[in-house]
Write an enzyme that holds these catalytic residues in place. Structure first.
Site, short mmCIF file in Angstrom:
data_model
loop_
_atom_site.label_atom_id
_atom_site.label_comp_id
_atom_site.label_asym_id
_atom_site.label_seq_id
_atom_site.Cartn_x
_atom_site.Cartn_y
_atom_site.Cartn_z
N MET A 99 -12.19 4.36 -0.83
CA MET A 99 -12.89 4.55 0.44
C MET A 99 -13.58 5.90 0.36
O MET A 99 -13.20 6.86 1.05
CB MET A 99 -11.89 4.47 1.60
CG MET A 99 -11.41 3.05 1.85
SD MET A 99 -9.87 2.99 2.79
CE MET A 99 -8.71 3.17 1.45
N ASP A 112 -4.75 3.63 -1.97
CA ASP A 112 -5.86 3.91 -1.06
C ASP A 112 -6.37 5.33 -1.25
O ASP A 112 -5.65 6.30 -0.96
CB ASP A 112 -5.38 3.75 0.39
CG ASP A 112 -5.19 2.29 0.75
OD1 ASP A 112 -6.14 1.50 0.55
OD2 ASP A 112 -4.11 1.93 1.24
N ASP A 140 -6.81 -6.74 3.60
CA ASP A 140 -6.28 -5.38 3.70
C ASP A 140 -6.34 -4.87 5.13
O ASP A 140 -7.42 -4.63 5.67
CB ASP A 140 -7.09 -4.47 2.76
CG ASP A 140 -6.49 -3.08 2.63
OD1 ASP A 140 -5.39 -2.85 3.18
OD2 ASP A 140 -7.13 -2.23 1.98
N MET A 162 -9.03 8.04 0.01
CA MET A 162 -9.92 8.35 1.15
C MET A 162 -10.46 9.77 1.00
O MET A 162 -9.68 10.69 0.69
CB MET A 162 -9.14 8.26 2.45
CG MET A 162 -8.49 6.92 2.67
SD MET A 162 -7.51 6.94 4.18
CE MET A 162 -6.84 5.29 4.18
N HIS A 217 -8.30 1.20 -4.30
CA HIS A 217 -9.26 0.93 -3.22
C HIS A 217 -9.96 2.24 -2.88
O HIS A 217 -9.36 3.12 -2.26
CB HIS A 217 -8.49 0.36 -2.03
CG HIS A 217 -9.32 0.10 -0.82
ND1 HIS A 217 -8.76 -0.16 0.42
CD2 HIS A 217 -10.66 0.01 -0.64
CE1 HIS A 217 -9.73 -0.36 1.30
NE2 HIS A 217 -10.89 -0.25 0.68
N HIS A 265 -1.05 -1.09 -4.37
CA HIS A 265 -2.36 -0.83 -3.76
C HIS A 265 -2.47 0.67 -3.49
O HIS A 265 -1.62 1.26 -2.82
CB HIS A 265 -2.49 -1.64 -2.47
CG HIS A 265 -3.83 -1.57 -1.82
ND1 HIS A 265 -4.90 -2.33 -2.23
CD2 HIS A 265 -4.28 -0.83 -0.79
CE1 HIS A 265 -5.96 -2.06 -1.47
NE2 HIS A 265 -5.60 -1.14 -0.59
N MET A 316 -11.70 -6.21 4.61
CA MET A 316 -10.99 -5.28 5.48
C MET A 316 -10.69 -5.98 6.81
O MET A 316 -11.61 -6.41 7.50
CB MET A 316 -11.82 -4.02 5.73
CG MET A 316 -12.02 -3.13 4.51
SD MET A 316 -10.50 -2.69 3.64
CE MET A 316 -9.54 -1.89 4.94
N SER A 369 0.84 -1.20 0.00
CA SER A 369 0.00 0.00 0.00
C SER A 369 0.87 1.25 0.00
O SER A 369 1.60 1.51 0.96
CB SER A 369 -0.91 0.01 1.23
OG SER A 369 -1.50 1.28 1.33
C1 DX5 Z 1 -6.70 1.12 5.38
C2 DX5 Z 1 -6.17 0.92 3.97
C3 DX5 Z 1 -5.08 -0.05 3.90
C4 DX5 Z 1 -3.83 0.39 4.64
C5 DX5 Z 1 -3.07 -0.82 5.03
O1 DX5 Z 1 -7.79 1.94 5.36
O2 DX5 Z 1 -7.20 0.45 3.13
O3 DX5 Z 1 -4.76 -0.41 2.56
O4 DX5 Z 1 -3.01 1.23 3.86
O5 DX5 Z 1 -2.04 -0.43 5.86
P1 DX5 Z 1 -1.40 -1.39 6.95
O6 DX5 Z 1 -0.81 -2.56 6.20
O7 DX5 Z 1 -0.40 -0.51 7.60
O8 DX5 Z 1 -2.50 -1.83 7.87
ZN ZN Z 2 -6.63 -0.41 1.10
#
Ligand code: DX5
Ligand code: ZN
Length: 218
Positions: free
Chosen positions: A68, A35, A175, A37, A66, A33, A137, A8
């Protein structure tokens, strides 16, 4: 079978994004990956299109995006244009999940659905055949570096049964809080893709850490 490893980028050093992506290019990482948000679906804001386009400029591996975010259907085409190979939306953020999955597929991207720790995988019963990926998750989304939730193991088993019973090709992605210690059990229960953020980027040698995750086996 060796797992697909998807570090990630959220946990990387944003001030040195180019060298972080080049490190991932050299490593045994299979996917990047990404993320996204929005400060609405989750209580945090990460980054958007300009940063994703900067990553794409250097990335030699597929981007696993991903989302969110609320109303992901408003941005699917733009994420595809920004280079997403897989687009994953949250079941909790979609009122018309079936339509959104078809929308993702119409762009040519692979379609994924993510489920929060409190959401039953049985809710995927009517769409599992259409999916390329289910993201379980294993932390509450919003932040890297959180503690892995143990109930995830049980959910992998239930999801695996659902996938097999419906002849689906969906990959199971885990994840949150993934590390070298829980990887073997995750794979043994049926995980195909391991996302790892802080475990990779806070390690002394991320390339070696990725190689170790890739070597994890049942
Ligand atoms: C959390 C993200 C993950 C996160 C994982 O909301 O979707 O992808 O970056 O990070 P670690 O491996 O540090 O839990
Ligand atoms: Zn993620």
């Amino acid at each position: 079978m060796r797992p697909i490893i998807a570090p990630s980028v959220l946990a990387s050093d944003f001030a040195n994004l180019q060298s972080e992506v080049e490190m991932l290019n050299k490593s045994q990482a299979d996917w990047l990956h990404i993320d996204i948000m929005d400060g609405r679906f989750v209580p945090n804001i990460s980054f958007g299109f300009p940063v994703m386009e900067a990553i794409k400029k250097y990335a030699q591996k597929p981007m696993d995006v991903h989302l969110m975010i609320v109303e992901p259907e408003l941005y699917i085409e733009r994420f595809r244009e920004a280079g997403a190979e897989t687009i994953t939306v949250h079941i909790e953020a979609c009122n018309h999940l079936h339509r959104t999955i078809q929308q993702i597929k119409a762009t040519g991207a692979k379609a994924g659905v993510a489920v929060n720790p409190h959401t039953s995988v049985q809710l995927l019963d009517d769409v599992i055949e259409d999916l390329d990926l289910v993201c379980l998750m294993s932390v509450n989304p919003g932040f890297g570096g959180q503690k892995f939730i143990q109930n995830t193991y049980r959910k992998i088993e239930a999801l695996k049964n659902l996938i097999i019973s419906r002849n689906s090709n969906a990959l199971i992605e885990i994840d949150g809080g993934v590390n070298e210690n829980n990887a073997p059990q995750l794979l043994q229960k049926g995980a195909d893709v391991l996302v790892a953020g802080s475990f990779v980027f806070s390690s002394a040698d991320p390339i070696q850490t990725i190689a170790n995750l890739k070597k994890s086996s049942i």
